[in-house]
Motif scaffolding. Structure first.
Motif, PDB file in Angstrom:
ATOM      1  N   LEU A   2      37.898  -8.551 -83.631  1.00 35.81           N
ATOM      2  CA  LEU A   2      38.184  -7.134 -83.846  1.00 35.81           C
ATOM      3  C   LEU A   2      37.262  -6.244 -83.010  1.00 35.81           C
ATOM      4  CD1 LEU A   2      38.994  -7.050 -87.656  1.00 35.81           C
ATOM      5  CD2 LEU A   2      40.590  -6.855 -85.733  1.00 35.81           C
ATOM      6  N   SER A   3      36.033  -6.674 -82.805  1.00 26.69           N
ATOM      7  CA  SER A   3      35.120  -5.921 -81.937  1.00 26.69           C
ATOM      8  C   SER A   3      35.660  -5.860 -80.514  1.00 26.69           C
ATOM      9  CB  SER A   3      33.729  -6.546 -81.943  1.00 26.69           C
ATOM     10  OG  SER A   3      33.146  -6.418 -83.215  1.00 26.69           O
ATOM     11  N   LYS A   4      36.184  -6.982 -80.027  1.00 27.06           N
ATOM     12  CA  LYS A   4      36.760  -7.009 -78.676  1.00 27.06           C
ATOM     13  C   LYS A   4      38.009  -6.128 -78.587  1.00 27.06           C
ATOM     14  CE  LYS A   4      35.135 -11.693 -77.746  1.00 27.06           C
ATOM     15  NZ  LYS A   4      35.569 -13.102 -77.608  1.00 27.06           N
ATOM     16  N   ILE A   5      38.867  -6.205 -79.586  1.00 29.57           N
ATOM     17  CA  ILE A   5      40.074  -5.370 -79.602  1.00 29.57           C
ATOM     18  C   ILE A   5      39.688  -3.895 -79.664  1.00 29.57           C
ATOM     19  CG2 ILE A   5      42.001  -4.659 -81.112  1.00 29.57           C
ATOM     20  CD1 ILE A   5      42.781  -7.045 -79.510  1.00 29.57           C
ATOM     21  N   THR A   6      38.689  -3.566 -80.494  1.00 28.08           N
ATOM     22  CA  THR A   6      38.238  -2.182 -80.603  1.00 28.08           C
ATOM     23  C   THR A   6      37.684  -1.686 -79.279  1.00 28.08           C
ATOM     24  OG1 THR A   6      37.775  -2.468 -82.947  1.00 28.08           O
ATOM     25  CG2 THR A   6      36.665  -0.632 -81.850  1.00 28.08           C
ATOM     26  N   GLU A   7      36.884  -2.502 -78.617  1.00 26.63           N
ATOM     27  CA  GLU A   7      36.328  -2.119 -77.314  1.00 26.63           C
ATOM     28  C   GLU A   7      37.448  -1.903 -76.294  1.00 26.63           C
ATOM     29  OE1 GLU A   7      33.208  -3.666 -73.894  1.00 26.63           O
ATOM     30  OE2 GLU A   7      33.398  -4.803 -75.751  1.00 26.63           O
ATOM     31  N   ALA A   8      38.438  -2.791 -76.281  1.00 28.40           N
ATOM     32  CA  ALA A   8      39.559  -2.635 -75.358  1.00 28.40           C
ATOM     33  C   ALA A   8      40.318  -1.337 -75.646  1.00 28.40           C
ATOM     34  CB  ALA A   8      40.494  -3.838 -75.459  1.00 28.40           C
ATOM     35  N   THR A   9      40.512  -1.032 -76.915  1.00 28.82           N
ATOM     36  CA  THR A   9      41.201   0.198 -77.304  1.00 28.82           C
ATOM     37  C   THR A   9      40.401   1.419 -76.889  1.00 28.82           C
ATOM     38  OG1 THR A   9      42.205  -0.970 -79.169  1.00 28.82           O
ATOM     39  CG2 THR A   9      42.228   1.436 -79.255  1.00 28.82           C
ATOM     40  N   GLU A  10      39.092   1.387 -77.122  1.00 32.29           N
ATOM     41  CA  GLU A  10      38.230   2.504 -76.713  1.00 32.29           C
ATOM     42  C   GLU A  10      38.268   2.695 -75.203  1.00 32.29           C
ATOM     43  OE1 GLU A  10      34.499   1.344 -78.452  1.00 32.29           O
ATOM     44  OE2 GLU A  10      35.035   2.170 -80.411  1.00 32.29           O
ATOM     45  N   ASN A  11      38.237   1.607 -74.457  1.00 29.89           N
ATOM     46  CA  ASN A  11      38.306   1.702 -72.993  1.00 29.89           C
ATOM     47  C   ASN A  11      39.631   2.311 -72.551  1.00 29.89           C
ATOM     48  OD1 ASN A  11      35.748   0.616 -72.653  1.00 29.89           O
ATOM     49  ND2 ASN A  11      36.503  -1.467 -72.369  1.00 29.89           N
ATOM     50  N   ALA A  12      40.725   1.865 -73.162  1.00 31.49           N
ATOM     51  CA  ALA A  12      42.036   2.429 -72.824  1.00 31.49           C
ATOM     52  C   ALA A  12      42.088   3.914 -73.164  1.00 31.49           C
ATOM     53  CB  ALA A  12      43.141   1.667 -73.558  1.00 31.49           C
ATOM     54  N   ASN A  13      41.558   4.299 -74.329  1.00 35.07           N
ATOM     55  CA  ASN A  13      41.568   5.709 -74.717  1.00 35.07           C
ATOM     56  C   ASN A  13      40.732   6.560 -73.773  1.00 35.07           C
ATOM     57  OD1 ASN A  13      43.378   5.754 -76.876  1.00 35.07           O
ATOM     58  ND2 ASN A  13      41.841   4.923 -78.256  1.00 35.07           N
ATOM     59  N   ARG A  14      39.579   6.055 -73.346  1.00 34.89           N
ATOM     60  CA  ARG A  14      38.758   6.789 -72.372  1.00 34.89           C
ATOM     61  C   ARG A  14      39.519   6.978 -71.056  1.00 34.89           C
ATOM     62  NH1 ARG A  14      34.440   4.352 -74.867  1.00 34.89           N
ATOM     63  NH2 ARG A  14      34.530   2.472 -73.595  1.00 34.89           N
ATOM     64  N   ARG A  15      40.187   5.931 -70.614  1.00 31.73           N
ATOM     65  CA  ARG A  15      40.948   6.004 -69.383  1.00 31.73           C
ATOM     66  C   ARG A  15      42.097   7.001 -69.494  1.00 31.73           C
ATOM     67  NH1 ARG A  15      45.205   3.149 -68.586  1.00 31.73           N
ATOM     68  NH2 ARG A  15      44.615   1.458 -69.990  1.00 31.73           N
ATOM     69  N   LEU A  16      42.675   7.124 -70.673  1.00 29.06           N
ATOM     70  CA  LEU A  16      43.828   8.008 -70.876  1.00 29.06           C
ATOM     71  C   LEU A  16      43.444   9.469 -71.098  1.00 29.06           C
ATOM     72  CD1 LEU A  16      45.862   5.606 -73.163  1.00 29.06           C
ATOM     73  CD2 LEU A  16      46.418   6.254 -70.804  1.00 29.06           C
ATOM     74  N   GLU A  17      42.182   9.738 -71.405  1.00 25.76           N
ATOM     75  CA  GLU A  17      41.778  11.128 -71.635  1.00 25.76           C
ATOM     76  C   GLU A  17      41.845  11.911 -70.336  1.00 25.76           C
ATOM     77  OE1 GLU A  17      37.965  11.072 -73.542  1.00 25.76           O
ATOM     78  OE2 GLU A  17      38.798  10.264 -75.393  1.00 25.76           O
ATOM     79  N   PRO A  18      42.268  13.183 -70.434  1.00 22.33           N
ATOM     80  CA  PRO A  18      42.373  13.988 -69.207  1.00 22.33           C
ATOM     81  C   PRO A  18      41.007  14.261 -68.585  1.00 22.33           C
ATOM     82  CG  PRO A  18      42.960  15.301 -71.176  1.00 22.33           C
ATOM     83  CD  PRO A  18      42.658  13.909 -71.615  1.00 22.33           C
TER      84      PRO A  18
END
Length: 162
Positions: free
Chosen positions: A146-162
């Protein structure tokens, strides 16, 4: 895998099952959150904000209003109105705890924490029983995943932020 098309990628059955179970958990968690809102006699948006404030405070990392705005996907103006409601209702306190006196910290009131604890004691019995019955090694593996999935999600969200 970074260039893989997630809609056409050839997923294994267990990978599909994991994603389905994560989705099921997210849906169930959202439903429990709506029950908490009813329990606390709050709009769902207010209960969501109060939950974010409470979890962050319990983790020792209290939120600022700006961070809360980001987490609940509201503008800072809308978050201020929401916080005013929660503060007026006796659920949240704003304080200036850091050396930078401009930084506002959000914390749940003792009454709000106790009300939420009563809900968790009533509604969370099955979840608590499952966690207590789980093998410690199983919990370590799940936590790592879950830590790895959370990190991947956070990375994707950072990339998607304007």
């Amino acid at each position: 895998m970074a260039n893989a098309d997630p809609l056409t990628e050839n997923w294994t059955p267990i990978q599909i099952e994991v994603m389905q179970r994560l989705r099921d958990w997210a849906v169930g968690f959202g439903e429990m959150h709506r029950h908490l809102a009813v329990w606390m006699r709050l709009p769902v948006s207010d209960a969501n904000a109060l939950g974010q404030i409470t979890w962050a405070a319990e983790a020792g990392t209290p939120l600022s209003p700006a961070e809360l705005s980001r987490r609940i996907a509201m503008t800072t103006g809308a978050t201020t109105i929401l916080l005013n409601r929660l503060e007026s209702a006796g659920h949240v306190q704003r304080s200036r705890e850091s050396s930078d006196r401009r930084r506002v910290t959000l914390r749940p009131t003792l009454a709000a924490r106790e009300h939420a604890r009563r809900f968790l004691a009533f509604a969370g019995t099955e979840i608590a029983a499952t966690l207590h019955a789980a093998d410690p090694e199983e919990l370590r593996v799940v936590t790592a995943f879950l830590s790895k999935i959370t990190e991947a999600t956070e990375n994707a969200n950072r990339r998607l932020e304007p």
